[in-house]
Every structure is written in structure tokens, then in C-alpha cells.
Design a protein around this motif. Structure first.
Motif, PDB file in Angstrom:
ATOM      1  N   LEU A  38       0.821  -1.212   0.000  1.00 56.71           N
ATOM      2  CA  LEU A  38       0.000   0.000   0.000  1.00 56.71           C
ATOM      3  C   LEU A  38       0.856   1.263   0.000  1.00 56.71           C
ATOM      4  O   LEU A  38       0.604   2.201  -0.764  1.00 56.71           O
ATOM      5  N   ASN A  39       1.879   1.303   0.832  1.00 54.39           N
ATOM      6  CA  ASN A  39       2.720   2.506   0.907  1.00 54.39           C
ATOM      7  C   ASN A  39       3.485   2.749  -0.383  1.00 54.39           C
ATOM      8  O   ASN A  39       3.586   3.877  -0.857  1.00 54.39           O
ATOM      9  N   SER A 145      -3.546  12.244  -5.168  1.00 50.56           N
ATOM     10  CA  SER A 145      -2.862  11.180  -5.906  1.00 50.56           C
ATOM     11  C   SER A 145      -2.615   9.961  -5.018  1.00 50.56           C
ATOM     12  O   SER A 145      -2.764   8.814  -5.456  1.00 50.56           O
ATOM     13  N   ARG A 146      -2.277  10.194  -3.764  1.00 47.99           N
ATOM     14  CA  ARG A 146      -2.001   9.088  -2.849  1.00 47.99           C
ATOM     15  C   ARG A 146      -3.293   8.350  -2.460  1.00 47.99           C
ATOM     16  O   ARG A 146      -3.310   7.119  -2.411  1.00 47.99           O
ATOM     17  N   ILE A 147      -4.356   9.085  -2.203  1.00 49.30           N
ATOM     18  CA  ILE A 147      -5.595   8.426  -1.783  1.00 49.30           C
ATOM     19  C   ILE A 147      -6.232   7.696  -2.963  1.00 49.30           C
ATOM     20  O   ILE A 147      -6.867   6.634  -2.785  1.00 49.30           O
ATOM     21  N   LYS A 446      -8.468   7.716   4.292  1.00 54.36           N
ATOM     22  CA  LYS A 446      -9.415   8.764   3.908  1.00 54.36           C
ATOM     23  C   LYS A 446      -9.590   9.786   5.028  1.00 54.36           C
ATOM     24  O   LYS A 446      -9.727  10.990   4.769  1.00 54.36           O
ATOM     25  N   LEU A 447      -9.598   9.327   6.263  1.00 55.90           N
ATOM     26  CA  LEU A 447      -9.717  10.247   7.395  1.00 55.90           C
ATOM     27  C   LEU A 447      -8.496  11.149   7.468  1.00 55.90           C
ATOM     28  O   LEU A 447      -8.610  12.352   7.747  1.00 55.90           O
ATOM     29  N   GLN A 448      -7.320  10.600   7.188  1.00 55.77           N
ATOM     30  CA  GLN A 448      -6.116  11.425   7.173  1.00 55.77           C
ATOM     31  C   GLN A 448      -6.214  12.511   6.103  1.00 55.77           C
ATOM     32  O   GLN A 448      -5.871  13.674   6.340  1.00 55.77           O
ATOM     33  N   SER A 449      -6.668  12.124   4.904  1.00 55.24           N
ATOM     34  CA  SER A 449      -6.797  13.103   3.825  1.00 55.24           C
ATOM     35  C   SER A 449      -7.863  14.138   4.148  1.00 55.24           C
ATOM     36  O   SER A 449      -7.745  15.307   3.771  1.00 55.24           O
ATOM     37  N   ALA A 450      -8.939  13.710   4.859  1.00 54.68           N
ATOM     38  CA  ALA A 450      -9.984  14.662   5.247  1.00 54.68           C
ATOM     39  C   ALA A 450      -9.459  15.682   6.246  1.00 54.68           C
ATOM     40  O   ALA A 450      -9.897  16.841   6.256  1.00 54.68           O
ATOM     41  N   THR A 453      -3.770  15.882   6.032  1.00 56.64           N
ATOM     42  CA  THR A 453      -2.409  15.383   6.161  1.00 56.64           C
ATOM     43  C   THR A 453      -2.119  14.376   5.048  1.00 56.64           C
ATOM     44  O   THR A 453      -3.035  13.820   4.437  1.00 56.64           O
ATOM     45  N   ILE A 454      -0.847  14.135   4.787  1.00 55.70           N
ATOM     46  CA  ILE A 454      -0.441  13.199   3.747  1.00 55.70           C
ATOM     47  C   ILE A 454      -0.796  11.774   4.194  1.00 55.70           C
ATOM     48  O   ILE A 454      -0.332  11.322   5.242  1.00 55.70           O
ATOM     49  N   PRO A 455      -1.627  11.046   3.436  1.00 57.41           N
ATOM     50  CA  PRO A 455      -2.015   9.684   3.832  1.00 57.41           C
ATOM     51  C   PRO A 455      -0.806   8.762   3.946  1.00 57.41           C
ATOM     52  O   PRO A 455      -0.031   8.608   3.003  1.00 57.41           O
ATOM     53  N   SER A 456      -0.634   8.161   5.111  1.00 55.62           N
ATOM     54  CA  SER A 456       0.498   7.268   5.364  1.00 55.62           C
ATOM     55  C   SER A 456       0.208   6.440   6.600  1.00 55.62           C
ATOM     56  O   SER A 456      -0.490   6.889   7.513  1.00 55.62           O
TER      57      SER A 456
END
Length: 464
Positions: A38-39, A145-147, A446-450, A453-456
Motif C-alpha cells: 500500500l505505501n 494522488s495518494r488516496i 481517507k480520514l487522514q486526507s480529510a 495530512t499526507i495519507p500514510s
């Protein structure tokens, strides 16, 4: 017995050439295999995103314009030069008032804006706001792009999980059908024709499901390669999902109201709208100066020279053979004022006001939309985390039930239809559990992107 050396040599050349061509074709047919998780999928998507490259180019352009705006505070330097030739006078009395063959002049003028200093200040602030907005847009595209890559990857991984689960179920069904056939053919009274037909139908039905799952997995892999902007010949290798990120460590999320406030402070798209609104305000302030005079200080230096009796021009004997040169230095203040331009400035100002109002509305709508997005992702993740232990337990119960049903079936205490039902219950439980684990990972990102912050997986800003 004699051998023709030339024929033998030609035969060896043909054989070697054929083998070389076969080897070359084999080398060409081998496709690179890329093992990703995933990463790494999110990293590849960020690296290859065309939208991200476009956003970076936009930022570089606005940053360059903002840098140049500092030079508009200083003076401007203008230079002009001209040379004029006068043809030889003739009977038509052309150029009769000229005593020169050629004249040249050079002028240098330095202009320092005075009233425009304030106008340029607002222009600089407008460009600075646009530069900041472009930087936030770049970060927002990075998150997108990451999500997007995470979603495509988890869909492919879910399809792989379904395929592996159904393939294992098919192998068990094939073994059951084979054992039922042996017992039926040997005359075992516990297995009749109905058991045999149901076992065969179950095996064939699951085999069809395996084929469908394989096709679905191939489709998701192609979609993942498309999202990651990978070459078509690239082979991707994924591993089935055995657990979610939340199962590996104990995580306690922050309270919802804290996360909503964090989103308002961190969301790049909200910050971009905020800077865009600021830029529209600075643009209106800059436009105000169109209604006032422009005042500038200037200093000018000029040099003018005239030449007589050049070869081939004006070789008249009655003209003085002399050259002259004059220099001049001047300075002063200039003013220009467009008192009435037919309402064009008013129309432009009205348009700028309308744009500012739209930016305010977009900003307010975005605040509301972000709050709803955080709430939905937060509640979905919390609900999934609550259901996950139940699904794990249910899957374990169905696994134990299937093992007992299999023993009872072999001893003749269970019909084929009852065994098939137990098998299907276990299959559905495994698929639901795998899907829930994938949904948890996706909702976590998705919660991180909401929040902005950078999804990781390494992100800890949402954790207490």
C-alpha cells in the motif's frame, strides 16, 4: 565416409542463429515484476502523477511572478536611438531645408514611480497570495494522488483475497466431490445419488466463481497500473491481506471535534481558497488606483549629432563640411490621469467584486463540506473497528463449524446440502472479514486526507 566441411559449418550457423532468436524472444517476453504494498503504491502514484506535475509547474510560475514583483518598486530604464539620412538635393528641390547628410540621436530615460509604489505593493501582495494558493493546491494534489492510488490498490488486493479464498474453497469442494464419488461407487449407504450430484454441482459452481474472481482480479490490476501510470507490460505482484493496520497496534483516535478543528487548520484546499480570497481583495485594492492620477519622477539624457558631406550623399560644394553634436540632461515630474474611460474601470471593478463574493461563498461552502467529510470518515472508521472483532469471531465459528460438519459428513451423519451450506457460510465470512480489513485501511487513509495530512501508515496526528 567424407564430410563436407562447408555444409557442416552452414548447418551450425543455422542452428545457432535459430537458438539465438528463440533466446531473444524469450528475453523479450519476460516482463518486469514489481512487488508493491500500500505505501509503495502511494509513493509511485505521487511520483508519476501528471496533475501533481502540473500543480508544481503552476507554483513555480506564480513564485517567479511574485519574485519579479519586488523589482517594480524601483525605477525603469528606457533607451531609444535613431539615425536619419537625407538624400542628395536635386532639381526638384527635395530636402532644400536640410544642410545635413545624416543625423543621429540617443536618449536614456529613468522613470521612478511615485504613486504606483502603493499600487505595486498591493500587486505584490496579490501575487504572494496566489503563490501560496498554488503551494496549497500542490499539497492537495499530492493527497489526492495518494488516496486515489490507495483506493485502487485496496480494490486490487480485495479482488486477490476473494480469488485466493474461492480457490481454497474450490480445492476443498473438489476433494469432497472425489471422496463422495468413491463412497458412492463402493456402495456406501450414507452417500446416495443426490449427495453425489450436489457435491459435483457445488464443485462446478465454485469453479465458475473462481474464474470470475480471477477475471475481476486481472481487471483491478489493470486499473491499478493505470492509476500508477505504469507501463502495460509491467507485472504487479500483490500479497493477500492478512490483517489491517489497526490490528497490528492499539490505536485510540482523537475526539471528533478535535479532528474537525484540525481539518480547518490543515486542509490545503481550504487554505488555497483562503489565499484566493485574499488575492481577490488585494486585486480590488490595486484596481482602486485606476481612479487616481499616476505620478512619476524622471530623468533624461539625450545626445544628438549631425554629419555633413558623407561620401555619396549631399556632396554639394556650397555646404559647410562640418559635424555638430549636442547633449542635454533633464529631469522632472510627470502625471497622467484617466478622468473618464467610458465606464471600463467601473465595469472591471464590478467584475472583481463579483469574483470576491464567489470566493467568499466557495470558502464558506468548503468549510461545511470538510466538516461533513471528516464526520463521515470518522464514523465509518469507528463503526468498522467495532464490527471487526465480531467478524473475526464469526469467521472462527464458521471455520470450526465447517470442520465438524466435514467429519459428520464423512461418517454419514450429515447430508451434502448441509455440508455445502456450512462451506458457503465460511466462504462468505472470510470474504466479509477480508473486505472489512481493506475498508478499515482505506477509511483510515481517507480520514487522514480529510484532516489535510499526507495519507500514510506512519501518520500519528490523528492518534491520542
Amino acid at each position: 565416409m567424407k564430410f563436407n566441411t562447408n555444409n557442416v559449418l552452414m548447418y551450425l550457423i543455422v542452428v545457432l542463429s535459430y537458438n539465438y532468436q528463440i533466446f531473444a524472444l524469450e528475453k523479450i517476453s519476460v516482463s518486469p515484476t514489481l512487488q508493491i504494498d500500500l505505501n509503495s503504491a502511494m509513493e509511485i502514484a505521487e511520483k508519476n502523477s501528471l496533475q501533481l506535475k502540473s500543480s508544481l509547474n503552476e507554483f513555480n510560475s506564480t513564485n517567479f511572478q511574485h519574485t519579479l514583483s519586488y523589482f517594480q518598486y524601483g525605477p525603469t530604464l528606457d533607451a531609444s536611438a535613431d539615425t536619419t539620412w537625407y538624400p542628395k538635393r536635386d532639381t526638384m528641390n527635395l530636402n532644400s531645408d536640410q544642410n545635413n547628410d545624416r543625423s543621429s540621436s540617443v536618449t536614456l530615460k529613468i522613470t521612478q514611480p511615485i504613486s504606483n509604489i502603493w499600487k505595486n505593493y498591493y500587486n505584490m501582495k496579490e501575487l504572494e497570495a496566489k503563490k501560496d494558493a498554488a503551494a496549497y493546491d500542490y499539497n492537495f494534489q499530492k493527497i489526492n494522488s495518494r488516496i486515489t492510488a490507495a483506493q485502487a490498490f485496496l480494490e486490487a488486493q480485495q479482488a486477490l483475497n476473494d480469488f485466493e479464498i474461492k480457490k481454497t474453497t474450490f480445492e476443498n469442494a473438489a476433494i469432497q466431490y472425489k471422496e463422495t464419488s468413491v463412497l458412492f461407487e463402493t456402495g456406501d449407504s450414507s452417500k446416495d445419488k443426490v449427495d453425489l450430484l450436489l457435491s459435483q454441482a457445488n464443485k462446478d459452481s465454485i469453479e465458475i466463481e473462481v474464474s470470475k474472481a480471477k477475471i475481476e482480479y486481472s481487471s483491478k490490476i489493470e486499473n491499478l497500473k493505470k492509476v500508477l501510470k505504469l507501463a502495460e507490460q509491467t507485472e504487479l505482484s500483490l500479497k493477500p491481506l492478512d490483517y489491517s493496520f489497526f490490528e497490528k497496534q492499539k490505536i485510540i483516535l482523537k475526539e471528533l471535534n478535535v479532528l474537525i478543528q484540525d481539518s480547518k487548520n490543515n486542509r490545503p484546499d481550504l487554505k488555497s481558497l483562503e489565499k484566493t480570497l485574499l488575492a481577490s481583495k488585494e486585486e480590488i485594492a490595486k484596481n482602486t488606483f485606476k481612479f487616481f492620477p499616476e505620478i512619476s519622477a524622471f530623468s533624461s539624457y539625450s545626445n544628438k549629432e549631425t554629419f555633413n558631406n558623407e561620401d555619396g550623399l549631399n556632396n554639394s560644394s556650397n555646404l559647410n563640411n562640418s559635424n555638430t553634436s549636442t547633449n542635454g540632461l533633464s529631469f522632472g515630474v510627470s502625471m497622467s490621469w484617466s478622468i473618464w474611460d467610458g465606464g471600463l474601470s467601473l465595469a472591471e471593478r464590478s467584475s472583481l467584486k463579483n469574483k470576491e463574493t464567489k470566493n467568499k461563498i466557495n470558502y464558506e461552502e468548503k468549510i461545511y463540506a470538510i466538516s461533513e467529510e471528516v464526520k463521515n470518515n470518522y464514523n465509518t472508521l469507528k463503526n468498522s473497528l467495532q464490527i471487526l472483532p465480531q467478524l473475526i469471531k464469526l469467521s472462527e465459528i464458521y471455520a470450526d463449524s465447517y470442520k465438524l460438519s466435514l467429519v459428520k459428513y464423512k461418517t454419514g451423519n450429515l447430508t451434502a446440502s448441509e455440508l455445502i451450506k456450512s462451506q458457503n457460510d465460511l466462504l462468505n465470512a472470510k470474504i466479509s472479514l477480508a473486505k472489512m480489513r481493506g475498508d478499515i485501511d482505506y477509511n483510515w487513509l481517507k480520514l487522514q486526507s480529510a484532516i489535510g495530512t499526507i495519507p500514510s501508515y506512519s501518520n500519528t496526528r490523528l492518534i491520542k
